[in-house]
Design a protein around this motif. Structure first.
Motif, PDB file in Angstrom:
ATOM      1  N   ILE A 278      26.601  49.307 110.302  1.00  0.00           N
ATOM      2  CA  ILE A 278      26.677  50.044 111.562  1.00  0.00           C
ATOM      3  C   ILE A 278      25.406  50.848 111.827  1.00  0.00           C
ATOM      4  O   ILE A 278      25.123  51.223 112.969  1.00  0.00           O
ATOM      5  CB  ILE A 278      27.915  50.976 111.574  1.00  0.00           C
ATOM      6  N   THR A 279      24.616  51.113 110.781  1.00  0.00           N
ATOM      7  CA  THR A 279      23.365  51.844 110.978  1.00  0.00           C
ATOM      8  C   THR A 279      22.159  50.911 111.078  1.00  0.00           C
ATOM      9  O   THR A 279      21.046  51.373 111.341  1.00  0.00           O
ATOM     10  CB  THR A 279      23.120  52.844 109.831  1.00  0.00           C
ATOM     11  N   ALA A 280      22.371  49.618 110.863  1.00  0.00           N
ATOM     12  CA  ALA A 280      21.282  48.659 111.036  1.00  0.00           C
ATOM     13  C   ALA A 280      21.090  48.377 112.521  1.00  0.00           C
ATOM     14  O   ALA A 280      22.012  48.527 113.327  1.00  0.00           O
ATOM     15  CB  ALA A 280      21.591  47.359 110.295  1.00  0.00           C
ATOM     16  N   THR A 281      19.907  47.954 112.884  1.00  0.00           N
ATOM     17  CA  THR A 281      19.648  47.618 114.288  1.00  0.00           C
ATOM     18  C   THR A 281      20.616  46.550 114.772  1.00  0.00           C
ATOM     19  O   THR A 281      21.133  46.617 115.890  1.00  0.00           O
ATOM     20  CB  THR A 281      18.194  47.132 114.451  1.00  0.00           C
ATOM     21  N   ARG A 282      20.885  45.557 113.929  1.00  0.00           N
ATOM     22  CA  ARG A 282      21.827  44.501 114.305  1.00  0.00           C
ATOM     23  C   ARG A 282      23.213  45.067 114.576  1.00  0.00           C
ATOM     24  O   ARG A 282      23.866  44.705 115.566  1.00  0.00           O
ATOM     25  CB  ARG A 282      21.906  43.448 113.201  1.00  0.00           C
TER      26      ARG A 282
ATOM     27  N   GLY B 256      33.305  43.942 126.973  1.00  0.00           N
ATOM     28  CA  GLY B 256      34.757  44.005 126.914  1.00  0.00           C
ATOM     29  C   GLY B 256      35.369  43.523 125.620  1.00  0.00           C
ATOM     30  O   GLY B 256      36.598  43.527 125.471  1.00  0.00           O
ATOM     31  N   ASP B 257      34.543  43.094 124.651  1.00  0.00           N
ATOM     32  CA  ASP B 257      35.095  42.664 123.364  1.00  0.00           C
ATOM     33  C   ASP B 257      35.621  43.846 122.559  1.00  0.00           C
ATOM     34  O   ASP B 257      36.449  43.675 121.666  1.00  0.00           O
ATOM     35  CB  ASP B 257      34.030  41.927 122.549  1.00  0.00           C
ATOM     36  N   LEU B 258      35.116  45.024 122.851  1.00  0.00           N
ATOM     37  CA  LEU B 258      35.610  46.254 122.236  1.00  0.00           C
ATOM     38  C   LEU B 258      36.191  47.140 123.325  1.00  0.00           C
ATOM     39  O   LEU B 258      35.702  47.140 124.461  1.00  0.00           O
ATOM     40  CB  LEU B 258      34.469  47.002 121.527  1.00  0.00           C
ATOM     41  N   PRO B 259      37.213  47.905 123.003  1.00  0.00           N
ATOM     42  CA  PRO B 259      37.814  48.771 124.023  1.00  0.00           C
ATOM     43  C   PRO B 259      36.976  50.010 124.320  1.00  0.00           C
ATOM     44  O   PRO B 259      37.254  50.733 125.268  1.00  0.00           O
ATOM     45  CB  PRO B 259      39.158  49.160 123.391  1.00  0.00           C
ATOM     46  N   ASP B 260      35.947  50.245 123.513  1.00  0.00           N
ATOM     47  CA  ASP B 260      35.175  51.474 123.627  1.00  0.00           C
ATOM     48  C   ASP B 260      34.292  51.488 124.870  1.00  0.00           C
ATOM     49  O   ASP B 260      33.752  50.464 125.283  1.00  0.00           O
ATOM     50  CB  ASP B 260      34.278  51.665 122.399  1.00  0.00           C
ATOM     51  N   ASP B 261      34.149  52.677 125.438  1.00  0.00           N
ATOM     52  CA  ASP B 261      33.140  52.930 126.452  1.00  0.00           C
ATOM     53  C   ASP B 261      31.915  53.468 125.711  1.00  0.00           C
ATOM     54  O   ASP B 261      32.031  54.425 124.939  1.00  0.00           O
ATOM     55  CB  ASP B 261      33.659  53.971 127.449  1.00  0.00           C
ATOM     56  N   PRO B 262      30.726  52.868 125.907  1.00  0.00           N
ATOM     57  CA  PRO B 262      29.547  53.314 125.154  1.00  0.00           C
ATOM     58  C   PRO B 262      29.217  54.793 125.324  1.00  0.00           C
ATOM     59  O   PRO B 262      28.511  55.364 124.489  1.00  0.00           O
ATOM     60  CB  PRO B 262      28.421  52.439 125.715  1.00  0.00           C
ATOM     61  N   THR B 263      29.719  55.411 126.403  1.00  0.00           N
ATOM     62  CA  THR B 263      29.413  56.828 126.619  1.00  0.00           C
ATOM     63  C   THR B 263      30.488  57.751 126.057  1.00  0.00           C
ATOM     64  O   THR B 263      30.359  58.972 126.163  1.00  0.00           O
ATOM     65  CB  THR B 263      29.235  57.116 128.122  1.00  0.00           C
ATOM     66  N   ASP B 264      31.541  57.190 125.468  1.00  0.00           N
ATOM     67  CA  ASP B 264      32.592  58.025 124.885  1.00  0.00           C
ATOM     68  C   ASP B 264      32.100  58.713 123.617  1.00  0.00           C
ATOM     69  O   ASP B 264      31.165  58.252 122.957  1.00  0.00           O
ATOM     70  CB  ASP B 264      33.829  57.180 124.547  1.00  0.00           C
TER      71      ASP B 264
ATOM     72  N   GLU C  56      28.963  58.904 118.726  1.00  0.00           N
ATOM     73  CA  GLU C  56      28.801  59.524 117.410  1.00  0.00           C
ATOM     74  C   GLU C  56      28.757  58.490 116.291  1.00  0.00           C
ATOM     75  O   GLU C  56      27.950  58.592 115.364  1.00  0.00           O
ATOM     76  CB  GLU C  56      29.942  60.515 117.166  1.00  0.00           C
ATOM     77  N   GLU C  57      29.619  57.482 116.361  1.00  0.00           N
ATOM     78  CA  GLU C  57      29.699  56.507 115.278  1.00  0.00           C
ATOM     79  C   GLU C  57      28.554  55.495 115.312  1.00  0.00           C
ATOM     80  O   GLU C  57      28.057  55.075 114.272  1.00  0.00           O
ATOM     81  CB  GLU C  57      31.038  55.756 115.351  1.00  0.00           C
ATOM     82  N   VAL C  58      28.142  55.095 116.505  1.00  0.00           N
ATOM     83  CA  VAL C  58      27.184  53.996 116.629  1.00  0.00           C
ATOM     84  C   VAL C  58      25.765  54.477 116.922  1.00  0.00           C
ATOM     85  O   VAL C  58      24.802  53.993 116.329  1.00  0.00           O
ATOM     86  CB  VAL C  58      27.637  53.009 117.732  1.00  0.00           C
ATOM     87  N   LEU C  59      25.629  55.436 117.827  1.00  0.00           N
ATOM     88  CA  LEU C  59      24.301  55.786 118.320  1.00  0.00           C
ATOM     89  C   LEU C  59      23.707  57.055 117.724  1.00  0.00           C
ATOM     90  O   LEU C  59      22.488  57.238 117.741  1.00  0.00           O
ATOM     91  CB  LEU C  59      24.348  55.936 119.851  1.00  0.00           C
TER      92      LEU C  59
ATOM     93  N   VAL D 111      21.854  54.903 127.415  1.00  0.00           N
ATOM     94  CA  VAL D 111      23.281  55.204 127.280  1.00  0.00           C
ATOM     95  C   VAL D 111      23.517  56.711 127.188  1.00  0.00           C
ATOM     96  O   VAL D 111      24.436  57.253 127.820  1.00  0.00           O
ATOM     97  CB  VAL D 111      23.869  54.492 126.046  1.00  0.00           C
ATOM     98  N   MET D 112      22.689  57.398 126.415  1.00  0.00           N
ATOM     99  CA  MET D 112      22.881  58.839 126.258  1.00  0.00           C
ATOM    100  C   MET D 112      22.578  59.591 127.547  1.00  0.00           C
ATOM    101  O   MET D 112      23.194  60.623 127.833  1.00  0.00           O
ATOM    102  CB  MET D 112      22.012  59.362 125.118  1.00  0.00           C
ATOM    103  N   HIS D 113      21.648  59.078 128.341  1.00  0.00           N
ATOM    104  CA  HIS D 113      21.391  59.701 129.647  1.00  0.00           C
ATOM    105  C   HIS D 113      22.641  59.617 130.521  1.00  0.00           C
ATOM    106  O   HIS D 113      23.035  60.599 131.163  1.00  0.00           O
ATOM    107  CB  HIS D 113      20.220  59.002 130.337  1.00  0.00           C
ATOM    108  N   GLU D 114      23.268  58.439 130.524  1.00  0.00           N
ATOM    109  CA  GLU D 114      24.491  58.284 131.311  1.00  0.00           C
ATOM    110  C   GLU D 114      25.598  59.185 130.765  1.00  0.00           C
ATOM    111  O   GLU D 114      26.362  59.780 131.535  1.00  0.00           O
ATOM    112  CB  GLU D 114      24.943  56.819 131.271  1.00  0.00           C
ATOM    113  N   ARG D 115      25.667  59.292 129.459  1.00  0.00           N
ATOM    114  CA  ARG D 115      26.671  60.165 128.835  1.00  0.00           C
ATOM    115  C   ARG D 115      26.464  61.616 129.271  1.00  0.00           C
ATOM    116  O   ARG D 115      27.414  62.326 129.599  1.00  0.00           O
ATOM    117  CB  ARG D 115      26.577  60.034 127.317  1.00  0.00           C
TER     118      ARG D 115
END
Length: 401
Positions: free
Chosen positions: A221-225, A237-245, A250-253, A279-283
């Motif tokens: 999860i901490t690798a670029t991939r 839509g493969d994950l239910p998460d909103d990237p700005t949540d 916290e977990e990914v970015l 993404v963080m700007h939108e957040r």
């Protein structure tokens, strides 16, 4: 020379990721890329292969590479698997190529395995009797076909389980603020990682930077991939998460420090730092910036206040329980020592001494010294030492504001 030899091997290993660095919908897909032909038949095989690609109007952009000596040829036509036409062409090309491979007594999987991409053609390649023997052996050890079901001797269709197919939908959920023209839009960068795993290699293979937090954590999860794929899955839509949540951020970015080591070292040029910024700007637009974000973003102002209040500001940090308070309120680990502030900043010292001691007229050279926040407010002795060394060498020094 060993260093030069290693450089060429590194270039060889980077060849495929570079080939896959296109940000367009068309990708060099690996569906017929592992054919092995007896070398004496390779020229005729290549000629007929190219004729087949010409019929499908795909000869101009197909990539041919690999190990011609033993007859293993990697061919990757340019295909957009999001379109029905290209998926149909994939099947037709693979079917025709398999016929040629059988004719020449070769194999469709010279070194990369059978798997999902070639299961559909294994029956034709091995013949009915051997195919059934494969299935009987599989059933003997795995009666319910629970392990890797459908592969090798199963019923997998090569157009199933594609990363991008006709049902794929991309929705970033935001209007990009940065310029993505060179990446074919933000979507091009989101979909750029193809999973080669180069970012998980050692420093000697990745260029030495990518990715600092992965090197510390050693987790996917901490690798670029890992980050790039999770972001793509969240936006498709493969994950239910909103990237700005909160959870995703916290977990990914969160542990991406924005160093751009990935952009420099990844052969495909995945720029996770730029994606995180977007993404963080939108957040922040949606939820506002946290106290922690505001403090770090304005640390220069905070350091100026700390310097003006020194040494009182330094004493406050040593009060019992201050580390735990900092950890709970702004998320700074209690084990982390905070910078101390100098009452006299580097700028103050430089102005007090009247600027450079080497007059412009007498200087052999001129230099402008850029003192960062920490040098100016916390470690002015470092800047002073640099100025002394430069002046001793006859350099006139100006200190940037």
């Amino acid at each position: 020379d060993e260093a030069e030899r290693n450089m060429f091997w590194t270039l060889r290993k980077a060849g495929l990721p570079i080939l896959l660095s296109r940000t367009s919908d068309e990708k060099h897909i690996s569906f017929i890329e592992d054919c092995a032909i007896p070398p004496e038949h390779l020229p005729e095989f290549v000629e007929r292969f190219q004729s087949l690609l010409t019929e499908k109007d795909r000869d101009d952009d197909a990539a041919f590479y690999a190990h011609a000596g033993p007859g293993v040829l990697h061919v990757r036509p340019l295909v957009d698997t999001k379109t029905d036409r290209d998926r149909e062409d994939m099947v037709a090309i693979a079917d025709a190529v398999t016929d040629m491979v059988v004719e020449f007594g070769g194999s469709v999987s010279g070194e990369h395995g059978d798997g999902r991409a070639r299961t559909q053609w294994n029956r034709k390649l091995y013949g009915e009797e051997l195919w059934q023997a494969f299935r009987d052996l599989k059933t003997a050890f795995d009666p319910d076909w629970l392990l890797n079901p459908g592969s090798v001797c199963g019923d997998h269709d090569m157009t199933e389980h594609l990363r991008y197919d006709g049902d794929y939908e991309y929705d970033a959920g935001l209007e990009p603020s940065l310029n993505w023209d060179n990446e074919n839009g933000m979507q091009g960068m989101v979909e750029l990682c193809h999973g080669c795993g180069g970012c998980r290699g050692g420093q000697e293979t990745t260029g030495g930077v990518m990715c600092p937090t992965y090197r510390a954590a050693d987790e996917e999860i901490t690798a670029t991939r890992g980050r790039a794929n999770l972001l793509r899955q969240a936006m498709s839509g493969d994950l239910p998460d909103d990237p700005t949540d909160d959870e995703f951020a916290e977990e990914v970015l969160d542990l991406c420090i924005g160093c751009k080591g990935c952009k420099r070292d990844c052969p495909s040029g995945v720029d996770m730092a730029k994606l995180k910024t977007e993404v963080m700007h939108e957040r922040h637009q949606e939820h506002g910036a946290s106290l922690r974000d505001r403090l770090f973003a304005n640390f220069d102002t905070l350091a100026a206040v700390g310097s003006a209040l020194a040494p009182v500001s330094n004493l406050a940090q040593s009060l019992p329980g201050s580390e735990r308070i900092a950890e709970k309120t702004i998320g700074i680990a209690s084990e982390r020592s905070l910078p101390e502030f100098s009452r006299e900043t580097l700028q103050d010292w430089f102005e007090k001494r009247g600027g450079s001691r080497v007059p412009t007229a007498d200087a052999e050279r001129k230099a402008v010294l850029f003192a960062d926040t920490y040098t100016n407010y916390s470690h002015p002795e470092v800047g002073k030492a640099a100025i002394h060394v430069l002046e001793a060498a006859g350099v006139h020094v100006d200190l940037a504001d």
